[in-house]
Scaffold this motif. Sequence first.
Motif, short mmCIF file in Angstrom:
data_model
loop_
_atom_site.label_atom_id
_atom_site.label_comp_id
_atom_site.label_asym_id
_atom_site.label_seq_id
_atom_site.Cartn_x
_atom_site.Cartn_y
_atom_site.Cartn_z
N LEU A 245 0.83 -9.76 10.48
CA LEU A 245 1.83 -8.70 10.37
C LEU A 245 1.86 -8.09 8.98
N LEU A 246 1.28 -8.78 8.00
CA LEU A 246 1.31 -8.33 6.62
C LEU A 246 0.01 -7.69 6.15
N ALA A 247 -1.11 -8.17 6.67
CA ALA A 247 -2.44 -7.85 6.13
C ALA A 247 -2.67 -6.37 5.89
N GLY A 248 -2.40 -5.49 6.84
CA GLY A 248 -2.68 -4.07 6.68
C GLY A 248 -1.73 -3.34 5.76
N SER A 249 -0.62 -3.96 5.43
CA SER A 249 0.40 -3.30 4.60
C SER A 249 0.27 -3.61 3.12
N ARG B 69 0.85 -1.20 0.00
CA ARG B 69 0.00 0.00 0.00
C ARG B 69 0.88 1.25 0.00
N ASP B 70 1.90 1.24 0.85
CA ASP B 70 2.77 2.39 1.06
C ASP B 70 4.21 1.92 0.94
N PRO B 71 4.99 2.46 0.01
CA PRO B 71 6.38 2.01 -0.15
C PRO B 71 7.25 2.27 1.08
N ASP B 72 6.80 3.13 1.98
CA ASP B 72 7.56 3.41 3.20
C ASP B 72 7.17 2.49 4.35
N ASP B 73 6.13 1.67 4.17
CA ASP B 73 5.67 0.73 5.20
C ASP B 73 5.93 -0.69 4.71
N VAL B 74 7.17 -1.13 4.86
CA VAL B 74 7.57 -2.45 4.38
C VAL B 74 7.48 -3.44 5.54
N PRO B 75 6.55 -4.40 5.44
CA PRO B 75 6.38 -5.35 6.55
C PRO B 75 7.46 -6.43 6.57
N VAL B 76 7.53 -7.10 7.69
CA VAL B 76 8.42 -8.24 7.85
C VAL B 76 8.02 -9.29 6.81
#
Length: 185
Positions: free
Chosen positions: A111-115, A84-91
């Motif tokens: 940990l991934l779903a919202g990203s 969604r957001d290139p600045d919010d990179v999940p594990v």
Amino acid sequence: MSQPVAGMLLVASPALVDPNFADSVVLLLDVDDNGALGVVLNRPSGVPVDAVLDGWADVVAEPDVLFQGGPVGADGALAVALLRDPDDVPVGFRSVDGRLGLVDLDAPVELLAGSLAGLRIFAGYAGWGAAQLDGEIEEGSWYVVPGETWDPFRQDTSDLWREVLRRQPGEMAWHSTRPADPELN
């Protein structure tokens, strides 16, 4: 014709008759001197994601089935995702091309779903050895074209091959209207 790089699409030309790839669109995930790896975007299976990977069906793009990524390693799975957001990179996310990347299916799904803006899971992949893909492109089996952000996550992939060709410049777009058997034309 573009050079094959990660994030580009391979579109099967009318000359490619291998049933694994006829009328296919392949997203390239890795290309280097040792070869190339990608997944077929337009081969949904009838296997629900939740029948194989518990908890992932809630985060995959519709339809929530596994896609047949290719003939190699069909007993394994690759998850292609869009941030969604290139600045919010999940594990567990590894970029392939900007916001597009691969997700580690061992990472906790919560940990991934919202990203993620999109996620698709592929059983198997398409692979080429060193210089093999270049040879197939040179012989006219594949067109190498840029992809669009949502190509890997379309709900209906039945016309993806034609749609990708149709948006190409020049004569390549003409191939989108060819009949299945050109001899009948």
